[in-house]
Design an enzyme around this catalytic site. Structure first.
Site, PDB file in Angstrom:
ATOM      1  N   LYS A 180      39.981  68.747 -36.737  1.00 15.60           N
ATOM      2  CA  LYS A 180      38.689  69.201 -37.278  1.00 15.60           C
ATOM      3  C   LYS A 180      37.602  69.078 -36.206  1.00 15.60           C
ATOM      4  CE  LYS A 180      37.606  64.638 -39.150  1.00 15.60           C
ATOM      5  NZ  LYS A 180      37.958  63.727 -40.260  1.00 15.60           N
ATOM      6  N   TYR A 209       9.743  58.313 -17.592  1.00 15.04           N
ATOM      7  CA  TYR A 209       8.707  58.286 -18.636  1.00 15.04           C
ATOM      8  C   TYR A 209       8.523  56.882 -19.221  1.00 15.04           C
ATOM      9  CZ  TYR A 209       9.161  63.401 -18.945  1.00 15.04           C
ATOM     10  OH  TYR A 209       9.190  64.737 -18.687  1.00 15.04           O
TER      11      TYR A 209
END
Ligand SMILES: *Cc1c(COP(=O)(O)O)cnc(C)c1O
Length: 366
Positions: free
Chosen positions: A34, A261
């Site tokens: 899956k 950042y």
């Protein structure tokens, strides 16, 4: 991802080895492929496992089952999600897919639409409380199946909730409930195959084997017992996915300077830094900021500062001859490797999610 520099190497031979290893314990396996084979690629994985002797597969959506049928694949295809949308009922009949069914509307719709014999798998809830009929539903199920003689009960299945936890009582509780359910259906005259085990069941709980087991994560080299005292049971599994991205810059960072950042990392001394072309836009989580590691030239290097959208910084201080273009392994490696479970731990998730999301990058079959 078309904009990405991240490459995902898939080592199909390891998936085959894992399949053969699991088969030594449990002879009848239906591989679970899956979600694009947990990010490894539905069709390439199905092809490799078919060559290795797999006779049937379990997919998630009916749509995935159709893709597998068109491979082409002639054996049994089980859809674990079963019919969700209206059109799934038609596809199930047209492409001969065995759906998990877990509510009455599915049985009724399928019974109304199927022009010829249609095999179904009944999904029972024995403890997951997600999908599945319960024991109370059995009399009505029996009525429905007798009414819709075009539906053939082929499989009775349930799913384990806690098989990857050592020495717990719940697995055997689920076995008990599952036995009860199967017995009631047998007494009503039905003949069917029984299936309960997932990877952890195969590795540790022979009581859960029944007629066939449904291995997923172990095929891809994830050890469901990693970090527990049953870790040994899965150590010979080999991860099949390696993920790498190139260094796009090498620079120095002086003592006291910050990087990326938010200025969350400050250099404690003069450092050498590599900038790797991977970020959260490549499904490499921002939660790995200041936590994760990569492997460059067989050395583990820590991520420093925040992971950005398409870049991040790693500490390469003291590693000789690293230059632009060298590869940083985010998962796997050459002689030194990052295990899926390690990456998952830094990421605060499990190997399953690591495979599914990183596998969405450009894949290379080696
Ligand atoms: C995903 C899934 C499996 C495989 O589980 P693993 O833990 O990956 O081995 C088996 N059965 C069902 C119903 C599933 O949804």
């Amino acid at each position: 991802m078309w904009y990405s520099f991240v490459d995902v190497e898939i080592h199909l031979e390891n998936i085959v080895k894992n399949f053969l290893f699991l088969q030594e314990s449990c002879s009848s396996l239906v591989p679970v492929i899956k979600a694009d084979a947990y990010g490894h690629g539905l069709i390439p994985v199905a092809r490799a496992l078919t060559h290795a002797g797999a006779k049937a597969f379990a997919v998630g959506s009916v749509e995935e089952g159709v893709a597998l049928r068109l491979m082409p694949f002639e054996g049994d295809i089980i859809s674990l999600l079963g019919p969700v949308e209206q059109r799934d009922f038609k596809l199930i009949c047209e492409y001969n897919i065995i759906p998990f069914v877990y509510h009455f509307e599915q049985i009724e719709n399928l019974g109304e639409i199927a022009k010829r014999q249609c095999p179904v798998a009944l999904k029972f809830d024995t403890g997951m409380a997600r999908l599945g009929f319960t024991e109370k539903d059995i009399p009505r199920i029996i009525d429905k199946l007798r009414f819709y003689s075009n539906l053939e009960l082929k499989i009775v299945a349930s799913h384990l909730a806690l098989a990857d936890s050592v020495e717990n009582d719940f697995v055997l509780e689920q076995v008990k409930r599952f036995n009860n359910i199967c017995q009631m259906l047998t007494q009503a005259g039905f003949k069917f195959k029984k299936s309960l085990a997932n990877s952890a069941g195969i590795l540790a709980w022979p009581e859960t084997y029944y007629d066939f087991a449904r291995p997923g994560i172990a095929l891809y080299g994830g050890n469901p017992f990693w970090g527990t005292n049953w870790q040994e049971k899965g150590v010979s599994l080999r991860p099949a996915m390696k993920v790498r991205a190139p260094l796009v810059n090498v620079r120095s960072l002086s003592k006291g300077e910050t990087i990326s950042y938010g200025r969350t990392f400050r250099a404690p001394s003069d450092m050498k830094v590599g900038i790797v072309a991977v970020g959260y836009a490549d499904n490499y989580s921002r939660s790995l900021s200041n936590k994760g590691w990569v492997v460059i030239k067989d050395k583990r290097c820590p991520i420093i500062g925040r992971v950005c959208m398409q870049m991040m910084a790693v500490d390469i201080t003291g590693i000789q001859s690293i230059e632009r273009g060298d590869m940083a392994y985010l998962l796997g490696g050459r002689n030194v490797s990052i295990l899926p479970e390690e990456l998952a731990e830094w990421w605060n998730t499990i190997s399953y999610e690591v495979f599914c999301v990183l596998g969405q990058n450009n894949r290379i079959y080696v």
